[in-house]
Design an enzyme around this catalytic site. Structure first.
Site, short mmCIF file in Angstrom:
data_model
loop_
_atom_site.label_atom_id
_atom_site.label_comp_id
_atom_site.label_asym_id
_atom_site.label_seq_id
_atom_site.Cartn_x
_atom_site.Cartn_y
_atom_site.Cartn_z
CG ASP A 62 -0.32 -0.42 2.51
OD1 ASP A 62 0.92 -0.40 2.59
OD2 ASP A 62 -1.04 -0.78 3.45
CG ASN A 128 -9.52 -1.76 11.86
OD1 ASN A 128 -8.56 -2.34 11.37
ND2 ASN A 128 -10.03 -0.65 11.35
CG HIS A 130 -6.27 -2.27 8.77
ND1 HIS A 130 -6.47 -1.31 9.72
CD2 HIS A 130 -4.99 -2.14 8.38
CE1 HIS A 130 -5.35 -0.63 9.90
NE2 HIS A 130 -4.41 -1.12 9.10
CD GLU A 135 -9.17 0.82 7.63
OE1 GLU A 135 -9.33 0.01 8.56
OE2 GLU A 135 -8.49 1.87 7.74
C1 GLP Z 1 -1.06 0.30 8.62
C2 GLP Z 1 -0.59 -0.47 7.38
C3 GLP Z 1 -0.64 -1.95 7.58
C4 GLP Z 1 -0.04 -2.30 8.91
C5 GLP Z 1 -0.85 -1.72 10.03
C6 GLP Z 1 -0.26 -1.97 11.40
O1 GLP Z 1 -2.33 0.80 8.55
N1 GLP Z 1 -1.28 -0.14 6.18
O2 GLP Z 1 0.04 -2.58 6.51
O3 GLP Z 1 0.01 -3.69 9.06
O4 GLP Z 1 -1.01 -0.33 9.86
O5 GLP Z 1 0.79 -1.07 11.67
P1 GLP Z 1 1.88 -1.29 12.75
O6 GLP Z 1 2.75 -2.40 12.28
O7 GLP Z 1 2.65 0.00 12.84
O8 GLP Z 1 1.17 -1.64 14.02
#
Ligand code: GLP
Length: 233
Positions: A62, A128, A130, A135
């Site tokens: 992404d 959540n 995702h 989402e």
């Molecule tokens: C973001 C990214 C995800 C990631 C998630 C968790 O929204 N788009 O790919 O897995 O958050 O982030 P973190 O690893 O900082 O907890």
């Protein structure tokens, strides 16, 4: 779905790296990469190792809409800092956050994915449930597109920005169908704030309300969690 509980993120990074090496030995050529705090130790393991990624292709999950690759908050910048500067791949694809026509950019990205089927996909998980930026409510059939971020994701990601108003409201994200097409998936989750999402992913019903739950239907998924993230399992 195989669940491995580790002491902490450092040990989790090492376990994920061992899984990667195994797949590279078996001929993996295309890596699906993720950003966020979760995979940082995994990237450190790669950088510290002597693995050669120079003949591989990577495709990232992404990117924020509206951020340039030079913007320190962009995922392109994150990848350069954490991996590509030290271990360049043959080609590394990310959505272009500045693309003039977002619909065309999403099509271009889906074409890239069609031409480069992912062998090994790294994932984190949102609080959540995702994955990528799919989402709750995202279709399991979805492919790369522009998505609106939920208020809770914007709030969670605000820690990387000066203030919450600077967090982009939209992102390009691979869809669930793109993610499920990967041969192998390794998802890491650390910390108590991920415990509900981890529980739903592993033990809950398979539902679009908790996007990661679809991984129960994938034949080769390894979930790496610390004690706090595993607390509700
Ligand atoms: C973001 C990214 C995800 C990631 C998630 C968790 O929204 N788009 O790919 O897995 O958050 O982030 P973190 O690893 O900082 O907890």
């Amino acid at each position: 779905m195989k669940v491995i509980t580790v002491k902490d993120q450092v040990e989790g990074g090492k376990v994920a790296f061992e899984l990667l090496k195994e797949k590279l030995d078996q001929g993996a050529k295309v890596l699906g990469l993720a950003t966020g705090s979760t995979p940082i130790e995994f990237y450190k393991e790669i950088v510290a190792s002597d693995v050669d990624l120079s003949s591989l292709v990577s495709v990232n999950l992404d990117e924020y809409v509206g951020l340039s690759a030079d913007d320190e908050q962009s995922y392109a910048y994150f990848m350069k800092e954490n991996l590509f500067a030290e271990k360049p791949l043959k080609v590394s694809y990310l959505p272009n956050g500045l693309a003039e026509n977002p619909a065309e950019e999403a099509l271009r990205y889906n074409q890239i994915l069609a031409e480069n089927p992912i062998d090994f996909q790294i994932l984190g998980i949102g609080r959540n449930g995702h994955i990528g930026f799919n989402e709750p409510g995202a279709s399991f059939e979805g492919v790369t597109r522009v998505v609106d971020l939920t208020p809770s994701t914007i709030a969670a990601n605000a820690r990387f920005f000066q203030d919450e108003n600077q967090v982009p409201k939209q992102a390009y994200s691979m869809g669930i169908a793109n993610i499920m097409a990967s041969k192998t998936i390794v998802l890491m989750a650390y910390g108590a704030e991920k415990a509900d999402a981890v529980y739903g992913m592993v033990n809950g019903p398979v539902t679009e309300e908790l996007p990661a739950s679809i991984l129960q239907k994938h034949a080769d998924v390894v979930v790496i969690v610390d004690q706090a993230a595993a607390a509700k399992l």
